[in-house]
Design a protein around this motif. Structure first.
Motif, PDB file in Angstrom:
ATOM      1  N   ARG A 144       6.167  -4.780  -1.574  1.00 32.03           N
ATOM      2  CA  ARG A 144       7.059  -4.250  -0.529  1.00 32.03           C
ATOM      3  C   ARG A 144       7.787  -3.008  -1.025  1.00 32.03           C
ATOM      4  N   ALA A 145       8.287  -3.068  -2.246  1.00 30.44           N
ATOM      5  CA  ALA A 145       8.976  -1.899  -2.816  1.00 30.44           C
ATOM      6  C   ALA A 145       7.998  -0.745  -3.003  1.00 30.44           C
ATOM      7  N   GLY A 146       6.805  -1.047  -3.469  1.00 37.48           N
ATOM      8  CA  GLY A 146       5.790  -0.013  -3.643  1.00 37.48           C
ATOM      9  C   GLY A 146       5.432   0.655  -2.334  1.00 37.48           C
ATOM     10  N   TYR A 147       5.286  -0.136  -1.293  1.00 36.26           N
ATOM     11  CA  TYR A 147       4.957   0.406   0.027  1.00 36.26           C
ATOM     12  C   TYR A 147       6.076   1.323   0.521  1.00 36.26           C
ATOM     13  N   ARG A 148       7.319   0.852   0.381  1.00 34.11           N
ATOM     14  CA  ARG A 148       8.461   1.651   0.851  1.00 34.11           C
ATOM     15  C   ARG A 148       8.551   2.992   0.128  1.00 34.11           C
ATOM     16  N   GLY A 149       8.205   3.028  -1.141  1.00 31.28           N
ATOM     17  CA  GLY A 149       8.389   4.250  -1.915  1.00 31.28           C
ATOM     18  C   GLY A 149       7.154   5.087  -2.142  1.00 31.28           C
ATOM     19  N   ALA A 150       5.992   4.576  -1.769  1.00 30.70           N
ATOM     20  CA  ALA A 150       4.737   5.246  -2.124  1.00 30.70           C
ATOM     21  C   ALA A 150       4.643   6.667  -1.596  1.00 30.70           C
ATOM     22  N   LEU A 154       4.487   9.594  -4.371  1.00 26.25           N
ATOM     23  CA  LEU A 154       3.145  10.120  -4.626  1.00 26.25           C
ATOM     24  C   LEU A 154       2.841  11.452  -3.946  1.00 26.25           C
ATOM     25  N   LYS A 155       3.697  11.882  -3.027  1.00 32.15           N
ATOM     26  CA  LYS A 155       3.368  13.062  -2.213  1.00 32.15           C
ATOM     27  C   LYS A 155       3.126  14.318  -3.047  1.00 32.15           C
ATOM     28  N   ASP A 156       3.781  14.460  -4.175  1.00 31.17           N
ATOM     29  CA  ASP A 156       3.587  15.645  -5.015  1.00 31.17           C
ATOM     30  C   ASP A 156       2.429  15.489  -6.001  1.00 31.17           C
ATOM     31  N   HIS A 157       1.807  14.313  -6.013  1.00 29.68           N
ATOM     32  CA  HIS A 157       0.773  14.037  -7.003  1.00 29.68           C
ATOM     33  C   HIS A 157      -0.591  13.717  -6.403  1.00 29.68           C
ATOM     34  N   LEU A 158      -0.616  13.379  -5.123  1.00 27.25           N
ATOM     35  CA  LEU A 158      -1.866  13.006  -4.466  1.00 27.25           C
ATOM     36  C   LEU A 158      -1.997  13.772  -3.151  1.00 27.25           C
ATOM     37  N   PRO A 159      -3.221  14.015  -2.724  1.00 28.29           N
ATOM     38  CA  PRO A 159      -3.395  14.619  -1.403  1.00 28.29           C
ATOM     39  C   PRO A 159      -2.992  13.606  -0.318  1.00 28.29           C
ATOM     40  N   PRO A 160      -2.631  14.086   0.866  1.00 25.24           N
ATOM     41  CA  PRO A 160      -2.160  13.193   1.936  1.00 25.24           C
ATOM     42  C   PRO A 160      -3.121  12.040   2.242  1.00 25.24           C
ATOM     43  N   HIS A 161      -4.430  12.306   2.235  1.00 26.57           N
ATOM     44  CA  HIS A 161      -5.366  11.216   2.544  1.00 26.57           C
ATOM     45  C   HIS A 161      -5.331  10.120   1.475  1.00 26.57           C
ATOM     46  N   GLU A 164      -2.204   8.027   2.072  1.00 29.56           N
ATOM     47  CA  GLU A 164      -2.466   7.096   3.184  1.00 29.56           C
ATOM     48  C   GLU A 164      -3.354   5.941   2.720  1.00 29.56           C
ATOM     49  N   ALA A 165      -4.310   6.208   1.859  1.00 26.22           N
ATOM     50  CA  ALA A 165      -5.168   5.142   1.344  1.00 26.22           C
ATOM     51  C   ALA A 165      -4.361   4.150   0.496  1.00 26.22           C
ATOM     52  N   VAL A 166      -3.414   4.659  -0.268  1.00 25.85           N
ATOM     53  CA  VAL A 166      -2.545   3.780  -1.053  1.00 25.85           C
ATOM     54  C   VAL A 166      -1.714   2.903  -0.111  1.00 25.85           C
ATOM     55  N   LEU A 167      -1.155   3.518   0.923  1.00 28.20           N
ATOM     56  CA  LEU A 167      -0.370   2.743   1.894  1.00 28.20           C
ATOM     57  C   LEU A 167      -1.227   1.681   2.574  1.00 28.20           C
ATOM     58  N   THR A 224      -3.781   0.220   1.266  1.00 29.62           N
ATOM     59  CA  THR A 224      -3.982  -0.824   0.260  1.00 29.62           C
ATOM     60  C   THR A 224      -2.802  -1.789   0.270  1.00 29.62           C
ATOM     61  N   TYR A 225      -1.591  -1.255   0.312  1.00 28.43           N
ATOM     62  CA  TYR A 225      -0.398  -2.110   0.400  1.00 28.43           C
ATOM     63  C   TYR A 225      -0.405  -2.933   1.685  1.00 28.43           C
ATOM     64  N   ARG A 226      -0.837  -2.340   2.800  1.00 27.92           N
ATOM     65  CA  ARG A 226      -0.874  -3.062   4.079  1.00 27.92           C
ATOM     66  C   ARG A 226      -1.866  -4.226   4.039  1.00 27.92           C
ATOM     67  N   GLN A 227      -2.880  -4.120   3.218  1.00 26.94           N
ATOM     68  CA  GLN A 227      -3.837  -5.218   3.073  1.00 26.94           C
ATOM     69  C   GLN A 227      -3.391  -6.234   2.015  1.00 26.94           C
TER      70      GLN A 227
END
Length: 120
Positions: free
Chosen positions: A64-70, A74-81, A84-87, A89-92
């Motif tokens: 839950r904490a990871g989802y809230r902060g991801a 991560l926005k400065d380290h990963l491309p937007p897609h 979204e894939a990380v999010l 993953t958290y949703r699953q």
């Protein structure tokens, strides 16, 4: 023998032969591998079920904490897609962990001797 709908299919019904052995094996799969080295957890399945419940509960909170902060983290380290894939993953993973926690609770209750009866 009746077991509730969320009972894990890998665990035999309470009271059946070797049901506690199947419960211990299943619970050990729900915790870090190092837990297998502690004989007390195999000898006392209720201790293992409590530790598994705490471990999975902590994993739920971490997800839950990871989802809230991801997105922010991560926005400065990963491309937007990828963010979204990380999010996704958290949703699953979140619901999977919640289902696991519910199943651990059922096994814990059975290990403590609570009988399950069908509800009409």
């Amino acid at each position: 023998m009746y077991v509730p709908p969320d009972w894990p299919e890998e665990v035999r019904p309470p009271g059946s032969p070797d049901w506690e052995t199947s419960a211990v094996a299943w619970l050990l799969d729900a915790v870090p591998p190092d837990y297998r080295s502690y004989g007390v957890l195999r000898r006392h399945p209720v201790a293992l079920s409590r530790m598994a419940a705490h471990h999975v509960g902590a994993a739920i909170e971490a997800a839950r904490a990871g989802y809230r902060g991801a997105a922010v983290e991560l926005k400065d380290h990963l491309p937007p897609h990828a963010v979204e894939a990380v999010l996704e993953t958290y949703r699953q993973e979140g619901p999977r962990l919640v289902r696991l926690a519910a199943a651990i609770d059922l096994v814990d209750r059975a290990l403590r001797g609570e009988p399950f009866v069908p509800r009409l």
